[in-house]
Enzyme design. Structure first.
Site, PDB file in Angstrom:
ATOM      1  N   CYS A 119       0.828  -1.122  -0.041  1.00  7.45           N
ATOM      2  CA  CYS A 119      -0.244  -0.021   0.140  1.00  7.45           C
ATOM      3  C   CYS A 119       0.997   1.203   0.084  1.00  7.45           C
ATOM      4  CB  CYS A 119      -0.789   0.101   0.977  1.00  7.45           C
ATOM      5  SG  CYS A 119      -1.874   1.383   1.461  1.00  7.45           S
ATOM      6  N   CYS A 133      -0.318   4.237   2.105  1.00 10.94           N
ATOM      7  CA  CYS A 133      -0.389   4.095   3.446  1.00 10.94           C
ATOM      8  C   CYS A 133       1.160   4.010   3.776  1.00 10.94           C
ATOM      9  CB  CYS A 133      -0.482   2.460   4.027  1.00 10.94           C
ATOM     10  SG  CYS A 133      -2.364   1.850   3.263  1.00 10.94           S
ATOM     11  N   ASP A 134       2.168   3.862   2.949  1.00  9.84           N
ATOM     12  CA  ASP A 134       3.505   3.493   3.703  1.00  9.84           C
ATOM     13  C   ASP A 134       4.479   4.506   2.842  1.00  9.84           C
ATOM     14  OD1 ASP A 134       2.642   1.816   5.446  1.00  9.84           O
ATOM     15  OD2 ASP A 134       3.029  -0.032   4.052  1.00  9.84           O
TER      16      ASP A 134
HETATM   17  C1  LIG Z   1       0.038  -4.484   4.873  1.00  4.01           C
HETATM   18  C2  LIG Z   1      -0.966  -3.620   4.803  1.00  4.01           C
HETATM   19  C3  LIG Z   1      -0.742  -2.285   5.350  1.00  4.01           C
HETATM   20  C4  LIG Z   1      -1.647  -1.172   5.361  1.00  4.01           C
HETATM   21  N1  LIG Z   1      -1.562  -0.065   5.876  1.00  4.01           N
HETATM   22  C5  LIG Z   1      -2.668   0.644   5.808  1.00  4.01           C
HETATM   23  C6  LIG Z   1      -2.453   2.044   6.481  1.00  4.01           C
HETATM   24  O1  LIG Z   1      -1.244   2.422   7.170  1.00  4.01           O
HETATM   25  N2  LIG Z   1      -3.475   2.770   6.588  1.00  4.01           N
HETATM   26  C7  LIG Z   1      -4.632   2.590   6.158  1.00  4.01           C
HETATM   27  O2  LIG Z   1      -5.653   3.391   6.283  1.00  4.01           O
HETATM   28  N3  LIG Z   1      -4.827   1.160   5.442  1.00  4.01           N
HETATM   29  C8  LIG Z   1      -4.043   0.280   5.314  1.00  4.01           C
HETATM   30  N4  LIG Z   1      -4.041  -0.911   4.670  1.00  4.01           N
HETATM   31  C9  LIG Z   1      -5.315  -1.065   4.206  1.00  4.01           C
HETATM   32  C10 LIG Z   1      -6.295  -1.380   5.047  1.00  4.01           C
HETATM   33  O3  LIG Z   1      -5.702  -2.470   5.602  1.00  4.01           O
HETATM   34  C11 LIG Z   1      -7.749  -2.165   4.444  1.00  4.01           C
HETATM   35  O4  LIG Z   1      -8.170  -0.930   3.668  1.00  4.01           O
HETATM   36  C12 LIG Z   1      -8.660  -2.181   5.430  1.00  4.01           C
HETATM   37  O5  LIG Z   1      -7.971  -3.120   6.160  1.00  4.01           O
HETATM   38  C13 LIG Z   1      -9.905  -2.850   4.614  1.00  4.01           C
HETATM   39  O6  LIG Z   1     -10.802  -3.071   5.511  1.00  4.01           O
HETATM   40  P1  LIG Z   1     -11.877  -4.403   5.439  1.00  4.01           P
HETATM   41  O7  LIG Z   1     -12.703  -4.397   6.781  1.00  4.01           O
HETATM   42  O8  LIG Z   1     -12.875  -3.958   4.149  1.00  4.01           O
HETATM   43  O9  LIG Z   1     -11.448  -5.528   5.028  1.00  4.01           O
HETATM   44  P2  LIG Z   1     -10.181  -6.520   5.609  1.00  4.01           P
HETATM   45  O10 LIG Z   1      -9.313  -5.672   6.627  1.00  4.01           O
HETATM   46  O11 LIG Z   1      -9.405  -7.059   4.664  1.00  4.01           O
HETATM   47  O12 LIG Z   1     -10.935  -7.459   6.609  1.00  4.01           O
HETATM   48  C14 LIG Z   1     -11.718  -8.772   5.975  1.00  4.01           C
HETATM   49  C15 LIG Z   1     -12.172  -9.508   7.232  1.00  4.01           C
HETATM   50  O13 LIG Z   1     -13.110 -10.195   6.729  1.00  4.01           O
HETATM   51  C16 LIG Z   1     -12.708 -11.713   7.228  1.00  4.01           C
HETATM   52  N5  LIG Z   1     -12.965 -12.892   6.314  1.00  4.01           N
HETATM   53  C17 LIG Z   1     -12.598 -12.868   4.909  1.00  4.01           C
HETATM   54  N6  LIG Z   1     -13.202 -14.050   4.394  1.00  4.01           N
HETATM   55  C18 LIG Z   1     -14.002 -14.581   5.195  1.00  4.01           C
HETATM   56  C19 LIG Z   1     -14.887 -15.630   5.298  1.00  4.01           C
HETATM   57  N7  LIG Z   1     -14.974 -16.679   4.222  1.00  4.01           N
HETATM   58  N8  LIG Z   1     -15.716 -15.757   6.520  1.00  4.01           N
HETATM   59  C20 LIG Z   1     -15.628 -14.891   7.409  1.00  4.01           C
HETATM   60  N9  LIG Z   1     -14.701 -13.868   7.592  1.00  4.01           N
HETATM   61  C21 LIG Z   1     -14.095 -13.943   6.299  1.00  4.01           C
HETATM   62  C22 LIG Z   1     -11.271 -11.621   7.431  1.00  4.01           C
HETATM   63  O14 LIG Z   1     -10.845 -12.614   8.292  1.00  4.01           O
HETATM   64  C23 LIG Z   1     -11.231 -10.188   8.126  1.00  4.01           C
HETATM   65  O15 LIG Z   1     -11.596 -10.338   9.387  1.00  4.01           O
HETATM   66  C24 LIG Z   1      -3.012  -1.711   4.730  1.00  4.01           C
HETATM   67  C25 LIG Z   1      -3.440  -2.955   3.951  1.00  4.01           C
HETATM   68  C26 LIG Z   1      -2.023  -4.071   4.316  1.00  4.01           C
HETATM   69  C27 LIG Z   1      -2.231  -5.379   3.653  1.00  4.01           C
END
Ligand SMILES: Cc1cc2nc3c(=O)[nH]c(=O)nc-3n(C[C@H](O)[C@H](O)[C@H](O)COP(=O)(O)OP(=O)(O)OC[C@H]3O[C@@H](n4cnc5c(N)ncnc54)[C@H](O)[C@@H]3O)c2cc1C
Length: 306
Positions: free
Chosen positions: A134, A137-138
């Protein structure tokens, strides 16, 4: 066992946990099925510096622990299991996990997305320690440093251009001899003096124990190896939305992202979506949390509580 709840939330990242904070605080005690990564993608990183409210930054796992505690404080019920099948044709909706069946009048899908990775051991170990998926982010961590970006599409070019604001040099590593990116993006990267290219090259290893100290690349034609002296590696080879189980149940776009109709409504009345599972544009924790809030309010309206 069949467990019933007015609302079931699938996923416990920023989107799912924010939705659960709103719904539990309003007395609905939603069930949240966490999947394998309670806390979502931020569990894979170290310091997060762009989430409002934490002027000194906060570790990703610490931030997500606070989300979880806030949800549980109001009565959200976390189920540590993974959804393997859904039936959104029947009413109430049915959600199958590895162990149980859940029934709900309304569902919020917040299963997020996963960044495609290169599959190297060092990539996981150094994620958040010089390896990133990202740039937004970084990028700011790499002021005055040299970095590499892997990928050849528009997203990789966008990342490379963005990184030139901070980094000294940005090297694009691409496994072919030409880019997939659109002509306008190509024009921008080719005319940027900070950007150079390593064509026909793949990343073979990432060097460094505690942080990135270099990247070993391999020329796919000649087999020649080269070490790039970079302190950061941005992997920009795409994302996969976690929507396999919704095929045939919800309308998905050609890339597999959930299609929204209005607000957080999906193609099925009573099923809502929030976060990276539908949003391939912003992909930030704060936007995912915002979408989680929207979905919770839309669910309350759907259930006649607003
Ligand atoms: C390494 C990294 C660093 C990042 N740094 C930043 C940052 O500094 N700042 C920032 O704003 N954003 C950052 N991001 C982006 C941010 O993490 C994402 O945009 C955000 O987490 C998305 O949130 P979400 O809840 O939509 O999905 P996710 O965070 O992807 O969460 C998905 C959830 O769904 C669950 N899930 C998946 N499949 C299933 C299933 N079949 N059954 C039940 N549960 C399931 C997973 O276990 C998880 O709990 C970063 C991402 C990464 C990978």
């Amino acid at each position: 066992m069949v467990a019933k709840s007015r609302v079931v939330i699938l996923g416990a990242g920023p989107a799912g946990l924010t939705a659960s904070i709103y719904l539990s605080r309003d007395g609905l005690s939603p069930i949240v099925i966490t999947g394998d990564l309670l806390g979502g993608q931020l569990m894979l990183t170290s310091i997060v510096e762009n989430f409002p409210g934490f002027p000194e930054g906060i570790l990703g796992p610490e931030l997500m622990d606070l989300f979880k505690n806030q949800a549980e404080r109001f009565g959200a019920r976390l189920v540590y299991d993974r959804v393997v099948k859904v039936d959104f044709i029947v009413r109430p909706f049915k959600i199958y996990t590895s162990n149980d069946v859940f029934e709900a009048e309304a569902v919020i899908v917040a299963t997020g997305a996963s960044a495609r990775l290169l599959g190297l051991e060092a990539e996981r170990r150094l994620m958040g320690r010089g390896v990133s998926v990202c740039a937004t982010c970084d990028g700011a961590f790499f002021k005055g440093k040299d970095v590499a970006v892997v990928g050849g599409g528009d997203a990789a070019m966008e990342d490379a251009l963005f990184l030139t604001q901070f980094a000294n040099k940005v090297m694009i590593i691409h496994r072919r001899d030409r880019l997939r990116a659109s002509p306008i993006m190509q024009q921008r990267v080719f005319s940027n003096p900070k950007i150079s290219f390593k064509w026909n090259s793949v990343v073979k290893d990432i060097l460094g124990e505690k942080s990135v100290e270099g990247v070993l690349i391999n020329d796919v034609n000649s087999g020649a190896e080269e070490i790039l002296n970079v302190q950061g590696l941005f992997v920009a080879i795409g994302h996969l939305p976690n929507t396999e189980i919704f095929k045939g149940q919800l309308e998905l776009d050609e890339r597999g992202y959930i299609v929204l109709k209005e607000g957080s409504k999906t193609s099925v009345e009573g099923v809502f979506a929030a976060g990276d599972v539908h949003d391939h544009k912003y992909r930030q924790a704060i936007t995912a949390a915002g979408f989680g809030c929207m979905a919770a309010l839309d669910v309350e309206k759907y259930l006649g509580l607003r």
